[in-house]
Scaffold this active site. Structure first.
Site, PDB file in Angstrom:
ATOM      1  N   CYS A  14      -0.942   0.822  -9.158  1.00 34.48           N
ATOM      2  CA  CYS A  14      -0.812   0.150  -7.868  1.00 34.48           C
ATOM      3  C   CYS A  14      -2.170  -0.409  -7.451  1.00 34.48           C
ATOM      4  CB  CYS A  14      -0.300   1.094  -6.786  1.00 34.48           C
ATOM      5  SG  CYS A  14      -0.232   0.249  -5.175  1.00 34.48           S
ATOM      6  N   LYS A  54       3.944   3.355 -15.917  1.00 33.79           N
ATOM      7  CA  LYS A  54       3.849   1.936 -15.538  1.00 33.79           C
ATOM      8  C   LYS A  54       2.398   1.480 -15.609  1.00 33.79           C
ATOM      9  CE  LYS A  54       5.511  -1.417 -12.128  1.00 33.79           C
ATOM     10  NZ  LYS A  54       6.370  -1.593 -10.935  1.00 33.79           N
ATOM     11  N   GLY A  71       6.065 -12.381  -9.334  1.00 33.84           N
ATOM     12  CA  GLY A  71       6.875 -13.592  -9.382  1.00 33.84           C
ATOM     13  C   GLY A  71       6.626 -14.370 -10.665  1.00 33.84           C
ATOM     14  N   GLY A  97      12.190  -7.644 -10.342  1.00 31.97           N
ATOM     15  CA  GLY A  97      11.404  -7.268  -9.169  1.00 31.97           C
ATOM     16  C   GLY A  97      11.519  -8.286  -8.063  1.00 31.97           C
ATOM     17  N   GLY A 118       7.953 -11.357 -13.161  1.00 33.75           N
ATOM     18  CA  GLY A 118       8.427 -12.721 -12.941  1.00 33.75           C
ATOM     19  C   GLY A 118       9.775 -13.065 -13.525  1.00 33.75           C
ATOM     20  N   ASN A 153       3.279   5.789 -11.702  1.00 30.87           N
ATOM     21  CA  ASN A 153       2.611   4.554 -11.300  1.00 30.87           C
ATOM     22  C   ASN A 153       1.101   4.757 -11.317  1.00 30.87           C
ATOM     23  OD1 ASN A 153       1.700   2.255 -10.072  1.00 30.87           O
ATOM     24  ND2 ASN A 153       2.885   2.502  -8.188  1.00 30.87           N
ATOM     25  N   ASN A 200       9.642   6.300  -8.743  1.00 26.44           N
ATOM     26  CA  ASN A 200       8.282   5.862  -9.059  1.00 26.44           C
ATOM     27  C   ASN A 200       7.327   6.809  -8.338  1.00 26.44           C
ATOM     28  OD1 ASN A 200       5.789   4.205  -8.108  1.00 26.44           O
ATOM     29  ND2 ASN A 200       6.574   3.026  -9.827  1.00 26.44           N
ATOM     30  N   GLY A 215       0.791  -1.222   0.000  1.00 28.80           N
ATOM     31  CA  GLY A 215       0.000   0.000   0.000  1.00 28.80           C
ATOM     32  C   GLY A 215       0.824   1.273   0.000  1.00 28.80           C
TER      33      GLY A 215
END
Lengths: 303, 255
Positions: free
Chosen positions: A130, A165, A217, A265, A244, A127, A99, A72
């Site tokens: 999110c 993004k 991931g 990431g 990922g 961004n 960011n 968050g």
């Protein structure tokens, strides 16, 4: 010799490996493990106008081949960044990119204006994706109209390189990417996390305090590759691919799908040295496949 | 000590029951300056279903042998895979992580472990003993089957036990042990165990005005303060347990 460099507008990157926002702190967290200056770039933690405490614990759930987070956007706000963090990171010899997140268009604008004045910050990553904040965030990135409002407003005030993004939580990511390009984005990065959830069956409760969170991931890599490929057909500006990537082979797949650079990431959490290893692995692949520049490799998917 | 990722070689395993294992592993780099309370983050390479590293307390360090002990309970797939590991196998270890118990100013320390929570307290007791002080240790658990390793403390500490069913030591919760009636005899309490137990100890410590540090066990991803997943709610807001902790003075926590 291979040339690993690439450019977004006039901004030079010595190699195409950046670290993703929210996975690499501000850089110093990884000083014990790698020489941060060897990276193509570092995208620091999502920064907002005001201090944010983020969501209550628990904020993370491990999932098959990945994880969910619901941090968050915890951060101390742009003024704290400028006063206390900037001086600590401005000597890294790489592109330090901030960011920028917010819950209203004017917040994004104000943060971007402040970042204009920092010489050692040559770019921002806007961004609009999110998934873990109640207001703003992903809401801006899930329709062309709202994306347009925030991107055009920031573009009017921010003079340096602006990367947008993108959220994968949309029906047609290519149309959002096209909107970003039309509104003056210099590049797009994708994908942010996929909205998901995890349940503790014994307790019959969600694992995350927020119930839903963002999945990252290797579990999301196929989705990310597909979206990079779709976006590459829709826009001319450079694409930074992420989602990922755990090794150099994963990274290569993103270049072939149309990305000009990649971000590491979640993999940073498992191997804090992975970003540097991926740079070396990309170079080895290019030598084996006779690619002399990154550009020669971008979009070279044969299908 | 600088943090790094190293492959430790397991040179001894002691399976205490079907779930608990004590592993001794040798480091390829000198193990100097590790602090009591710190932890390692292990990549369980053999478990297909374990994506993230597993944070594990450092149970003991032998600087002369360059070895470290970890005490692990098989809870899920990751820790089960660690439990199954054998002598000679390699442990992908990120270390040393986290802060430390602040024990140097304590003359009369009390160490309180809730069952498996004993894990980080051995190295703490050893360090305290090296300063010429004999700490008091109390371990509580449901029953005698969940009391481990207390015999290893006996050379360096006074050890007490409490079990809920009275099968070992005094009967009752650890906080009902007779030691707690005269808590003022101690100048600092160091606690590791389940959160309700740590809160109960902390509450008594506050009421008797005795300093109290607890070691938190929040779920983590990175272990180095970059993901912001493991946060504790403190008077300074959300802070990372992996870097600002795992040891916190209870007066800093919003308990």
């Amino acid at each position: 010799m291979v040339d690993l460099s690439f450019k977004i507008k006039d901004l030079y990157f010595k190699n195409p490996v950046l670290t993703a926002s929210g996975t690499f702190g501000y850089g110093p967290e990884f000083d014990d493990f790698v020489d941060v200056s060897e990276l193509g770039g570092v995208i620091v933690k999502g920064t907002t106008l005001e201090h944010r405490e983020g969501n209550p614990y628990p904020r993370m759930a491990e999932t098959p081949s990945g994880m969910l987070n619901a941090v968050g956007l915890q951060n101390k706000g742009i003024d704290y960044f400028i006063k206390h963090i900037y001086s600590e990171i401005k000597s890294y010899k790489t592109n330090m990119i901030v960011n920028v997140s917010g819950s209203a268009v004017k917040d994004y604008v104000e943060v971007a204006e402040k970042l204009n004045h920092l010489d050692a910050i040559p770019a921002i990553e806007l961004n609009i994706s999110c998934p873990n904040v109640k207001e703003g965030g992903m809401a801006f990135g899930t329709s062309c109209e709202s994306a347009q409002s925030v991107i055009s407003a920031v573009r009017k005030v921010y003079k340096k390189v602006m990367i947008v993004k993108l959220s994968p939580n949309v029906t047609d990511i290519a149309s959002i990417a096209k909107t970003a390009e039309d509104e003056g984005a210099d590049a797009v990065s994708l994908i942010n996390t996929l909205l998901g959830m995890a349940i503790d069956a014994e307790k019959r409760r969600p694992i995350l305090s927020t119930v839903t969170g963002g999945l990252s991931g290797p579990a999301v890599k196929p989705v990310a590759l597909r979206m990079v490929w779709q976006v590459s057909k829709a826009v001319k500006i450079p694409i930074i691919g992420l989602g990922g990537i755990m090794n150099a082979t994963d990274a290569i797949e993103f270049f072939l799908a149309g990305a000009s650079a990649i971000q590491i990431g979640t993999a940073n959490f498992i191997d804090p040295e992975i970003s540097i290893k991926v740079i070396k692995g990309i170079e080895e692949y290019m030598l084996r496949h006779n690619f002399k520049t990154i550009d020669e490799m971008v979009g070279k998917l044969e299908c | 000590m600088k943090k790094s990722v190293q492959y430790f070689t397991i040179n001894a395993v002691e399976r205490l029951d079907a779930e608990h294992i004590l592993i001794e592993a040798v480091s390829p780099v000198p193990l100097q300056g590790i602090l009591p309370g710190q932890f390692v983050n292990i990549d369980v390479e053999k478990s297909k279903t374990t994506f993230l590293r597993r944070p594990i307390s450092i149970h003991d360090v032998d600087e002369a042998k360059n070895s470290m002990k970890i005490f692990v309970k098989a809870v899920g797939d990751g820790t089960r895979a660690i439990y199954e590991m054998q002598k000679g196998e390699k442990l992908n270890t990120m270390f040393p992580l986290g802060n430390s118990f602040s024990y140097s100013n304590s003359q009369k320390p009390l160490l309180v472990g809730g069952g498996f929570g004993l894990a980080p307290l051995y190295y703490l007791a050893k360090k305290i003993a090296q300063n010429g002080i004999r700490p008091t240790v109390i371990v509580g658990a449901r029953n005698s089957k969940n009391i481990f390793l207390t015999e290893k403390f006996q050379d360096i500490a006074d050890v007490h036990v409490a079990t809920n069913d009275g099968s070992l030591g005094e009967k009752g919760m650890v906080t009902e042990h007779s030691l707690f009636t005269n808590l003022e005899n101690f100048d600092k309490i160091f606690v590791c165990g389940p959160e309700p137990m740590m809160k109960a100890v902390g509450k008594i410590a506050v009421s008797k005005n005795v300093e109290c540090e607890v070691s938190l066990e929040n779920t983590m991803a990175c272990g180095i303060g970059s993901c912001l997943c493991c946060v504790a709610d403190t008077k300074d807001g959300h802070v990372c347990v992996c870097t600002e902790g795992p040891v916190f003075n209870i007066k800093d926590l919003k308990w």
